[in-house]
Design a protein around this motif. Structure first.
Motif, short mmCIF file in Angstrom:
data_model
loop_
_atom_site.label_atom_id
_atom_site.label_comp_id
_atom_site.label_asym_id
_atom_site.label_seq_id
_atom_site.Cartn_x
_atom_site.Cartn_y
_atom_site.Cartn_z
N MET A 24 0.85 -1.19 0.00
CA MET A 24 0.00 0.00 0.00
C MET A 24 0.89 1.25 0.00
SD MET A 24 -3.07 0.96 2.59
CE MET A 24 -2.12 1.49 4.00
N LYS A 25 0.69 2.12 -0.97
CA LYS A 25 1.50 3.33 -1.04
C LYS A 25 0.73 4.48 -0.40
CE LYS A 25 4.96 1.62 -3.36
NZ LYS A 25 6.17 1.32 -2.60
N LEU A 26 1.31 5.08 0.60
CA LEU A 26 0.67 6.22 1.26
C LEU A 26 1.01 7.51 0.53
CD1 LEU A 26 1.15 5.78 5.10
CD2 LEU A 26 -0.93 5.48 3.79
N TYR A 27 2.13 7.48 -0.19
CA TYR A 27 2.63 8.74 -0.76
C TYR A 27 2.92 8.59 -2.25
CZ TYR A 27 3.56 9.21 4.22
OH TYR A 27 3.44 9.22 5.57
N SER A 28 2.96 9.74 -2.91
CA SER A 28 3.38 9.74 -4.31
C SER A 28 4.77 10.38 -4.37
CB SER A 28 2.40 10.55 -5.16
OG SER A 28 2.55 11.92 -4.86
N ILE A 29 5.41 10.29 -5.51
CA ILE A 29 6.75 10.87 -5.66
C ILE A 29 6.73 12.36 -5.34
CG2 ILE A 29 8.54 11.44 -7.37
CD1 ILE A 29 8.03 8.70 -8.65
N ASP A 30 5.63 13.03 -5.71
CA ASP A 30 5.53 14.48 -5.45
C ASP A 30 5.50 14.83 -3.96
OD1 ASP A 30 5.62 15.14 -8.10
OD2 ASP A 30 3.45 15.04 -8.37
N ASP A 31 5.22 13.85 -3.13
CA ASP A 31 5.22 14.11 -1.67
C ASP A 31 6.64 14.18 -1.11
OD1 ASP A 31 2.44 14.15 -1.36
OD2 ASP A 31 2.38 11.96 -1.34
N THR A 32 7.63 13.79 -1.89
CA THR A 32 9.00 13.73 -1.37
C THR A 32 9.45 15.07 -0.82
OG1 THR A 32 9.48 12.06 -3.06
CG2 THR A 32 11.38 13.04 -1.96
N ILE A 33 9.13 16.14 -1.53
CA ILE A 33 9.60 17.47 -1.11
C ILE A 33 9.18 17.80 0.32
CG2 ILE A 33 7.63 18.69 -2.22
CD1 ILE A 33 9.71 20.94 -2.87
#
Lengths: 132, 376
Positions: free
Chosen positions: B1-10
């Protein structure tokens, strides 16, 4: 601009007083009586450990000096960077120490205690690198 | 299950700077780790950028940058730098770390740009985030959601992580490119094996616990390798008797398999005698005879039903970082190891037998292990 040895040692003691007063008191108690003529390249300073304080002076009567330590800045920073051990510096004559063995051991003990404290504080790190 | 997307990295990977009213500010520490191995040029790199101590006290807080490279001949090049707070910029809104001679900047296209010079090494790298970041929260959800069974080891380790780290994030895969200069020789870097983690908390390096963590730097395009394989164990006390954690393998179909510590047997043997470096150099002055004891071989053997794994880690080059406790009485050793991992076994019907480069970090009180043969 490179910091002069006497100014460096005075600032060093000030940081010890400010940040590590208890440890400084312990060091003074154990090293009392040492009068060390420290030479760094051509720079000279005398470290006198008195009853309650450490005094840094430009000079003192010769007969009061019981330890003489001489090294170059190059050698000092090689030792600090771990590129050379004290023993290596001693045998290659880059680090010269004169004094009676008992006083030398007390002096060594004092420096190791000071260095152990110094490595926990960035203030000492930045001050030491001003010597370069 | 992914809670985050790549754009959340920042946002996730930003520094979690404490408030000036927080307690234990002197114990605050937080850092970025970047790791990669270029299989073509055979360059291993670990870069660490951190802030330590009270971030509001210019006299006692400081930044740090550390580099650990292994060249194609297996030679270690390490460097470290202390950065005064007045010359350091970090942010609670992005992962940027702008220091004297070193900088990490996070770009809008989800790429870390890392530039700098530390002693005899310099680097100019671009590391694109190509998989979403994961946090300590996600590991718990993953274990519960995907496994359908509870792995006690991982749950306890995740619980420890939450207590220990106020901020723990990893980017499991980075596309790393650019160049590094090692002692005057320039090496191009182009690899899909990059990994990044970010940790922060308030604790003292004099504590008796530690952890073992690491990542097999897998090539996702290689059919013989899993997509990712990583591990994390938290240890109570200097011995390995009380430790919790697990090993996670992600297959090509996206399914993850967790081997909890209750299903893994770990053995360490021999004494590593290869390239080893100790940072900071002053450690050598204080402890002239000290050389961190690193095992020659570390073996993870895991069995869970029809799944099994046998991983033999062989350290090739080691950089031991010795941070001192705030009161100077006890130290911790962070043994950063570049290893080769012989990875074999079967997971979900897929059989593996491959040697994969690996980053292994083992953290324990300084000098707490003197002989691994005796322990084994």
């Amino acid at each position: 601009m490179t910091l002069k040895l006497k100014k460096f040692l005075s600032d060093f003691i000030e940081i010890m007083k400010e940040d590590f007063p208890l440890q400084l008191r312990g060091i003074i108690k154990d090293a009392r009586g040492i009068t060390c003529l420290q030479t760094l390249d051509s720079d000279k300073a005398v470290i006198q450990i008195r009853k309650r304080e450490i005094i840094i002076t430009k000079g003192t009567p010769k007969n009061e000096i019981n330890v003489r330590v001489a090294l170059s800045r190059d050698c000092l920073f090689k030792i600090i960077a771990g590129k050379m051990t004290l023993a290596e510096a001693f045998y290659t004559k880059e680090f010269d120490v004169i004094g009676d063995p008992q006083t030398l051991l007390r002096c060594y003990d004092m420096w190791i205690r000071i260095i152990s404290i110094a490595r926990t504080s960035p203030r000492f790190h930045f001050l030491i690198y001003k010597l370069r | 299950m992914k809670l985050y997307s790549i754009d959340d990295t920042i946002q996730l990977d930003a520094f979690n700077i404490p408030s000036i009213f927080d307690d234990r500010l002197a114990l605050y520490k937080e850092w970025h780790d970047f790791v990669f191995y270029d299989r073509k040029t055979r360059i291993f790199g670990l870069l660490n950028f951190g802030i330590h101590g009270n971030p509001f006290d210019a006299k006692r807080g400081y930044g740090s940058a550390l580099s650990f490279f292994v060249d194609p001949q297996g030679k270690i090049l390490t460097g470290s730098k202390i950065i005064p707070l007045r010359k350091l910029q970090i942010s609670a809104y992005n992962p940027d770390f702008l220091g004297e001679d070193v900088e990490v900047t996070y770009k809008k296209d989800n790429t870390f740009n890392i530039k700098g010079t530390i002693d005899k090494t310099s680097f100019n790298l671009s590391l694109a985030v190509i998989l979403p970041p994961e946090s300590s929260k996600e590991i718990v959800f993953d274990v519960l959601d995907e496994q359908k069974t509870i792995s006690i080891g991982m749950i306890r380790a995740a619980d420890e992580m939450r207590k220990f780290w106020e901020n723990w994030v990893e980017c499991p895969r980075l596309l790393s490119s650019g160049e590094v200069t090692l002692d005057g020789t320039v090496f191009p870097i182009n690899t899909r094996t990059g990994y990044h983690d970010h940790e922060g908390g308030r604790f003292d390096w004099g504590a008796p616990w530690g952890w073992d963590t690491g990542v097999l730097l897998c090539d996702p395009s290689n059919a013989k390798e899993p997509v990712s394989a990583r591990f994390l164990f938290y240890r109570y006390g200097p011995s390995d008797e009380l430790s919790y954690g697990g090993f996670i393998v992600e297959k090509k179909n996206g399914i993850k398999k967790y081997f909890g510590s209750e299903k893994i047997e770990i053995t360490r043997s021999g004494r590593f005698s290869g390239e080893q470096s100790v940072i900071p150099g002053i450690t050598r002055l204080i402890y002239p005879d000290y050389k961190p004891c690193i095992p020659e071989r570390i073996v993870f053997s895991a069995v869970d039903g029809s799944d099994n794994l046998n991983i033999i880690f062989t350290p090739r080059a080691v950089c031991s970082v010795i941070p001192s406790s705030i009161n100077g009485t006890l130290d911790t050793e962070l043994n950063e190891m570049f290893c080769t991992a012989s990875f074999s076994g079967s997971v979900g019907g897929k059989t593996y037998k491959k040697t994969i480069p690996c980053w292994f970090e083992s953290v324990r009180p300084r000098g707490s292990v003197r002989n691994y043969d005796f322990e084994a």
